[in-house]
Design an enzyme around this catalytic site. Structure first.
Site, PDB file in Angstrom:
ATOM      1  N   THR A  34       7.016  -5.271   4.515  1.00 11.83           N
ATOM      2  CA  THR A  34       7.468  -6.419   5.309  1.00 11.83           C
ATOM      3  C   THR A  34       7.327  -7.699   4.482  1.00 11.83           C
ATOM      4  O   THR A  34       6.297  -7.894   3.836  1.00 11.83           O
ATOM      5  CB  THR A  34       6.625  -6.529   6.596  1.00 11.83           C
ATOM      6  OG1 THR A  34       6.815  -5.342   7.345  1.00 11.83           O
ATOM      7  CG2 THR A  34       7.030  -7.734   7.436  1.00 11.83           C
ATOM      8  N   GLY A  55      23.799  -0.373  32.356  1.00 12.56           N
ATOM      9  CA  GLY A  55      24.617  -0.668  31.174  1.00 12.56           C
ATOM     10  C   GLY A  55      24.237  -1.981  30.525  1.00 12.56           C
ATOM     11  O   GLY A  55      24.249  -2.114  29.298  1.00 12.56           O
ATOM     12  N   LEU A 110       0.839  -1.195   0.000  1.00 15.20           N
ATOM     13  CA  LEU A 110       0.000   0.000   0.000  1.00 15.20           C
ATOM     14  C   LEU A 110       0.879   1.252   0.000  1.00 15.20           C
ATOM     15  O   LEU A 110       0.790   2.098  -0.890  1.00 15.20           O
ATOM     16  CB  LEU A 110      -0.939   0.007   1.220  1.00 15.20           C
ATOM     17  CG  LEU A 110      -1.823   1.263   1.362  1.00 15.20           C
ATOM     18  CD1 LEU A 110      -2.823   1.375   0.219  1.00 15.20           C
ATOM     19  CD2 LEU A 110      -2.566   1.253   2.702  1.00 15.20           C
ATOM     20  N   THR A 111       1.785   1.347   1.005  1.00 15.25           N
ATOM     21  CA  THR A 111       2.636   2.529   1.158  1.00 15.25           C
ATOM     22  C   THR A 111       3.557   2.706  -0.052  1.00 15.25           C
ATOM     23  O   THR A 111       4.100   1.733  -0.576  1.00 15.25           O
ATOM     24  CB  THR A 111       3.473   2.371   2.439  1.00 15.25           C
ATOM     25  OG1 THR A 111       2.584   2.352   3.540  1.00 15.25           O
ATOM     26  CG2 THR A 111       4.472   3.498   2.610  1.00 15.25           C
ATOM     27  N   GLU A 117       1.839   1.017  10.171  1.00 13.17           N
ATOM     28  CA  GLU A 117       0.397   0.759  10.284  1.00 13.17           C
ATOM     29  C   GLU A 117      -0.320   1.978  10.871  1.00 13.17           C
ATOM     30  O   GLU A 117      -1.184   1.851  11.745  1.00 13.17           O
ATOM     31  CB  GLU A 117       0.151  -0.472  11.167  1.00 13.17           C
ATOM     32  CG  GLU A 117       0.951  -1.666  10.714  1.00 13.17           C
ATOM     33  CD  GLU A 117       0.129  -2.689   9.973  1.00 13.17           C
ATOM     34  OE1 GLU A 117      -1.076  -2.447   9.743  1.00 13.17           O
ATOM     35  OE2 GLU A 117       0.690  -3.722   9.599  1.00 13.17           O
ATOM     36  N   GLY A 118       0.004   3.152  10.361  1.00 12.41           N
ATOM     37  CA  GLY A 118      -0.572   4.392  10.867  1.00 12.41           C
ATOM     38  C   GLY A 118       0.331   4.965  11.938  1.00 12.41           C
ATOM     39  O   GLY A 118       0.582   4.308  12.942  1.00 12.41           O
TER      40      GLY A 118
END
Lengths: 246, 406
Positions: free
Chosen positions: B185, B362, B152-153, B385-386
């Site tokens: 991903t 540490g 999508l992106t 995802e937003g």
């Protein structure tokens, strides 16, 4: 072949142990419970493996209250075909063994499995008592079990080694580490388990020859003292003056 | 590829036992069913067996433990709430949530591997695909035989997916796909991609693109400081001919991809609790072991403040997730409600990772402990995802009715 696997509920291994009722009862508040690992990882899984290769049926049996149903469902999710819960508090090994034997005596099981012990009371008693009630041979601490026809070839763990034996079905066997490898139930198994029968039966007479007088926790261990390997004099001094072993 | 072949001699797998225990301050287990508890414990056991011993190694090497794709399938982590005849688990939404929680307790990257496959690939094919598409792809995706990814992106369109430029043009029995997707991903190892593109009328459509289609490549993105055990890439389409039979027939417009994201965000709202619990669990144990000034650091007020606030925030997040799960089971969870839970719980987890890191001193920056890995992972989870900010604007728009996006 028809297999009966006796499963027990035990506290989770990291549970904090405390007692109530003047140290006569185990304090279950805040304690997580699991299926006894010897029953689950070795006895149940080996029974399921044998069913998968030879055919037949695996029945899981538990003596306990309704709150034990979740561990019984887990046994079904791992691969038992159906389950029986005898609706009674498991108060003594003899009582549990008698109730299991009451069920098993008319069912013609080829092999009755238990874990070698439960990890809470470590009694290692139930399997032998079930065998006695059913008048069957009993093989304890089994770390290997192969079937050929009706004959089983079994390795038993003994002090410092292994004893190899043969026995014909039917018999009772208690499972030690090595008999099988742990199986983690998958989501499909968990969903199938919901549809498998879990029959609840009411108990018959329960012998109760033993009552608990008192529980005691072991004394707290002292912290470990680390001694520099270069400083042998200090080690000798501690052994001599503090632990007084030399 | 057998990943074990690639492990160099000098890098050892963790020999430390994963001592994680769940924390349930408000007895929320009482709200879960037997199936939920069994699912959770099974995935927890699987993570301890398969993920904990190897995750620091793979994360350190920025390498994806691809052998886990099969294991995730075997345990049933792909599409647990998709019906069984389509390769899912037939479970409810809370079961899906607890599975994601336990996976992310191990590593956000491993959870991402599963949530992409289930929520972003199987779910759209199940929800919007034809029966032929469902039968062709879903069982193989459920069994891990096929790995999927979701496009999508785009490089220039992240928070604003409606501006996408990836497009399809009609060419008889196929569409010609052009464009590029970014931050995907699983893309370099994926067999199929569910890709969202605009048709000639500017309407968003979903397509199933297969890896051997000519003109389709999926180069890997390197140099991530986060989700290092998860593989991320691009999707590049140069005149890719996609048969019309690969178009998802039952959805048009952005509601297609957005409904998938709602599913995935729901899983993240639960998953983030897992990462937070692991950090808290490690910090609590460390605070009781580590001594300074002659007593365990857990005995000091400032450490107790951190631990007390952590378990308080975790408990609130657990309640939020559980309620969201019950709403989702009833089909009543709104996208805005999911946004609130995703935003709150991921931010909560990131803050807890930072506090837990401080308690570890540490040691907290080393891979002896899981907290720094979780913290770095959660930096991604905060904006994928937003983003954290966009989810805030979704809540803002939901309560005011006014759109502050543009």
């Amino acid at each position: 072949m028809k297999f009966l696997v006796c499963i027990s509920k035990t506290p989770e291994t990291t549970a904090k142990i405390a007692f109530t009722e003047n140290n006569t009862e185990f304090d279950t508040s805040g304690v997580q419970f699991i299926m006894n690992p010897y029953d689950e990882w070795y006895a149940l899984v080996r029974a399921v493996e044998l069913k998968e290769s030879l055919g037949g049926e695996v029945v899981a049996i538990n003596v306990g209250p309704a709150s034990n149903d979740i561990i019984i469902r887990k046994a079904l999710a791992i691969g038992a075909d159906r389950a029986i819960r005898i609706n009674a508090e498991p108060e003594s090994a003899l009582g549990v063994a008698k109730l299991i034997a009451d069920h098993a005596k008319d069912e013609q099981y080829d092999i009755v499995f238990t874990g070698k012990e439960t990890i809470d009371f470590n009694g290692s008693e139930v399997a032998g008592m079930v065998a006695e009630y059913l008048d069957l041979p009993f093989i304890s601490y089994a770390s290997k079990l192969e079937m050929e026809g009706q004959t089983a070839t079994i390795n038993r763990d003994i002090e410092g080694g292994v004893e190899g034996i043969k026995v014909d079905t039917p018999f009772v066997i208690s499972a030690a580490k090595g008999l099988a490898e742990q199986r983690i139930p998958n989501m499909r198994g968990i969903m199938m388990a919901k549809r498998k029968p879990l029959e609840v039966i009411e108990p018959g007479d329960i012998p109760a020859p033993v009552s608990v007088v008192k529980y005691e926790l072991p004394e707290k261990k002292e912290g470990v003292k680390l001694v520099d390997p270069e400083n042998m004099d200090e080690l000798v001094r501690l052994l001599h003056e503090e632990s007084k072993v030399i | 590829m057998g990943q074990n072949d690639t492990i160099s001699e000098d890098v050892k797998f963790s020999t430390k036992t994963d001592q994680y225990e769940g924390h349930d301050y408000y007895n929320l287990d009482d709200l879960l069913s037997e199936d939920h508890l069994l699912a959770r414990d099974a995935v927890r056991a699987w993570v301890k067996q398969e993920v904990s011993p190897i995750i620091e190694h793979y994360s350190n090497k920025a390498e994806c433990p691809t052998q886990l794709f099969k294991g995730l399938a075997e345990i049933g982590a792909y599409g647990p709430s998709i019906p069984t005849q389509y390769g899912g688990g037939g479970m409810d939404e809370i079961a899906y949530g607890v599975i994601m929680q336990e996976l992310e307790r191990g590593d956000s990257g491993v959870r991402s591997m599963a949530s992409v496959q289930g929520s972003l690939v199987m779910y759209p094919i199940y929800r919007f695909g034809s029966e032929e598409q469902r039968m062709k792809y879903l069982p193989k995706l459920g069994s891990g035989e096929l790995i999927g990814c979701f496009g999508l992106t785009e490089p220039d369109h992240g928070s604003n997916p409606s501006g996408m430029v990836t497009n399809i043009k009609d060419d008889g029995d196929a569409y010609i796909l052009n464009g590029a997707k970014m931050w995907i991903t699983n893309s370099p190892v994926a067999d199929i991609a569910v890709v969202w593109a605009k048709d000639e009328e500017g309407v968003v459509r979903g397509l199933i693109v297969e890896k051997d289609m000519e003109g389709f490549t999926a180069p890997e993105i390197h140099g991530k400081w986060s989700l290092r055990a998860s593989i991320t890439g691009e999707l590049v389409f140069e005149d890719v001919r996609v048969p019309k039979s690969n178009v998802l027939p039952n959805v048009t417009g952005l509601k297609g991809p957005l409904s998938c994201l709602s599913k995935a965000r729901f899983g993240i709202a639960w998953g983030a609790i897992g990462a937070a619990l692991d950090c808290y669990d490690s910090a609590l144990r460390y605070s009781l072991e580590r001594e300074q000034f002659g007593k365990p650091i857990g005995g000091f007020q400032l450490t107790q403040k951190k631990l007390a606030e952590m378990i308080t925030e975790i408990t609130k997040a657990q309640l939020l997730a559980w309620r969201l799960g019950t709403l989702a089971n009833e089909g009543k969870a709104t996208p805005a409600q999911i946004s609130m839970a995703k935003r709150n719980n991921v931010h909560m987890a990131l803050e807890i990772a930072r506090e837990a890191r401080q308690i570890h001193g540490g040691m907290g920056i080393t891979n002896e402990y899981p907290v720094m890995r979780h913290m770095m992972n959660l930096e991604t989870v905060l904006t994928y995802e937003g983003t954290h900010d966009i989810h805030l604007l979704i809540t803002g728009m939901d309560v005011t009715g006014l759109n502050a996006f543009k």
